[in-house]
Design an enzyme around this catalytic site. Structure first.
Site, PDB file in Angstrom:
ATOM      1  CG  HIS A   1      -1.950  -0.999   1.342  1.00  0.00           C
ATOM      2  ND1 HIS A   1      -2.139  -1.779   2.462  1.00  0.00           N
ATOM      3  CD2 HIS A   1      -2.901  -1.392   0.456  1.00  0.00           C
ATOM      4  CE1 HIS A   1      -3.165  -2.597   2.260  1.00  0.00           C
ATOM      5  NE2 HIS A   1      -3.639  -2.388   1.051  1.00  0.00           N
TER       6      HIS A   1
ATOM      7  CE  LYS B   1     -11.489  -7.926   2.234  1.00  0.00           C
ATOM      8  NZ  LYS B   1     -10.370  -7.090   1.757  1.00  0.00           N
TER       9      LYS B   1
ATOM     10  NE  ARG C   1      -3.100  -7.056  -4.235  1.00  0.00           N
ATOM     11  CZ  ARG C   1      -3.893  -7.321  -3.232  1.00  0.00           C
ATOM     12  NH1 ARG C   1      -3.392  -7.705  -2.084  1.00  0.00           N
ATOM     13  NH2 ARG C   1      -5.193  -7.229  -3.361  1.00  0.00           N
TER      14      ARG C   1
ATOM     15  CB  SER D   1      -4.326  -6.471   4.842  1.00  0.00           C
ATOM     16  OG  SER D   1      -4.030  -5.230   4.273  1.00  0.00           O
TER      17      SER D   1
HETATM   18  P1  ADP Z   1      -9.996  -3.415  -0.441  1.00  0.00           P
HETATM   19  O1  ADP Z   1     -10.605  -4.240   0.647  1.00  0.00           O
HETATM   20  O2  ADP Z   1     -10.809  -2.226  -0.855  1.00  0.00           O
HETATM   21  O3  ADP Z   1      -9.470  -4.203  -1.640  1.00  0.00           O
HETATM   22  P2  ADP Z   1      -7.277  -3.181   0.462  1.00  0.00           P
HETATM   23  O4  ADP Z   1      -6.828  -2.450   1.672  1.00  0.00           O
HETATM   24  O5  ADP Z   1      -7.105  -4.658   0.453  1.00  0.00           O
HETATM   25  O6  ADP Z   1      -8.762  -2.722   0.252  1.00  0.00           O
HETATM   26  O7  ADP Z   1      -6.530  -2.604  -0.815  1.00  0.00           O
HETATM   27  C1  ADP Z   1      -6.663  -1.261  -1.229  1.00  0.00           C
HETATM   28  C2  ADP Z   1      -6.011  -1.074  -2.592  1.00  0.00           C
HETATM   29  O8  ADP Z   1      -4.621  -1.371  -2.500  1.00  0.00           O
HETATM   30  C3  ADP Z   1      -6.538  -1.996  -3.690  1.00  0.00           C
HETATM   31  O9  ADP Z   1      -6.506  -1.297  -4.917  1.00  0.00           O
HETATM   32  C4  ADP Z   1      -5.540  -3.126  -3.718  1.00  0.00           C
HETATM   33  O10 ADP Z   1      -5.476  -3.751  -4.983  1.00  0.00           O
HETATM   34  C5  ADP Z   1      -4.266  -2.363  -3.424  1.00  0.00           C
HETATM   35  N1  ADP Z   1      -3.228  -3.214  -2.834  1.00  0.00           N
HETATM   36  C6  ADP Z   1      -3.356  -4.106  -1.839  1.00  0.00           C
HETATM   37  N2  ADP Z   1      -2.181  -4.719  -1.570  1.00  0.00           N
HETATM   38  C7  ADP Z   1      -1.278  -4.208  -2.446  1.00  0.00           C
HETATM   39  C8  ADP Z   1       0.110  -4.457  -2.723  1.00  0.00           C
HETATM   40  N3  ADP Z   1       0.789  -5.389  -2.053  1.00  0.00           N
HETATM   41  N4  ADP Z   1       0.702  -3.735  -3.700  1.00  0.00           N
HETATM   42  C9  ADP Z   1      -0.022  -2.824  -4.396  1.00  0.00           C
HETATM   43  N5  ADP Z   1      -1.320  -2.562  -4.212  1.00  0.00           N
HETATM   44  C10 ADP Z   1      -1.952  -3.232  -3.256  1.00  0.00           C
END
Ligand code: ADP
Length: 162
Positions: free
Chosen positions: A16, A40, A89, A127
């Site tokens: 992130h 979630k 990703r 996460s």
């Molecule tokens: P959501 O539950 O809305 O998917 P996340 O917190 O899991 O929220 O992810 C928010 C954004 O960050 C999404 O666009 C996701 O694809 C991106 N993201 C999550 N992990 C990574 C990572 N390791 N590298 C790049 N982008 C990521």
């Protein structure tokens, strides 16, 4: 131009953070928008997630953190943002992300969704993976900021059966 980077960030990972810091070089302002995902059950409260993100982005002068539980497009309109920033990703992200981008386009034609490809070293990182490793006592310091790793370990230490 203002970009919104929406997500659950439960907790924020180095993947992130990579997107946030690259986004901060592209836009005048990036707002990291913490929202609850109705599908979630979060490990951390929204307030805790905001504190974790704020501590992680304090070196980036044009990044703000906020929360909103309505539609992201409503927040974007209220805050005069033009771009929704998302990270991609692996191929499996693509279908869901494309569906969301198309849906948002039907709701708000003036907003553009911009995808940044993840840094290769974080392409496997989520996460959920961080929580899964920590739950079994594995190392996560290479995946999240140090203060977040401490919070995660503390959470699992408290929830572990005596
Ligand atoms: P959501 O539950 O809305 O998917 P996340 O917190 O899991 O929220 O992810 C928010 C954004 O960050 C999404 O666009 C996701 O694809 C991106 N993201 C999550 N992990 C990574 C990572 N390791 N590298 C790049 N982008 C990521």
């Amino acid at each position: 131009m203002i970009a919104i980077y929406p997500g659950s960030f439960d907790p924020i990972t180095l993947g992130h953070l990579d997107i946030i810091s690259r986004g901060s070089r592209l836009f005048e302002q990036v707002v990291v928008l913490v929202s609850s995902n109705p599908n979630k059950v979060p490990l951390f409260s929204t307030a805790k997630r905001i504190a974790q993100i704020e501590a992680s982005v304090s070196h980036l002068g044009n990044v703000a953190v906020d929360q909103y539980d309505g539609l992201t497009i409503t927040y974007a309109h209220r805050h005069k943002a033009q771009v929704l920033l998302r990270g991609l990703r692996v191929l499996s992200d693509f279908e869901k992300e494309l569906q969301m981008a198309h849906t948002n386009k039907t709701l708000a034609n003036d907003l553009e969704t911009l995808f940044l490809a993840t840094a290769t070293e974080y392409s496997f990182l989520s996460s959920s993976l961080v929580k899964e490793i920590a739950r079994f006592g594995g190392p996560i310091d290479h995946l999240v900021p140090n203060h977040v790793a401490r919070d995660v370990y503390q959470c699992y230490a408290q929830t572990q059966p005596a």
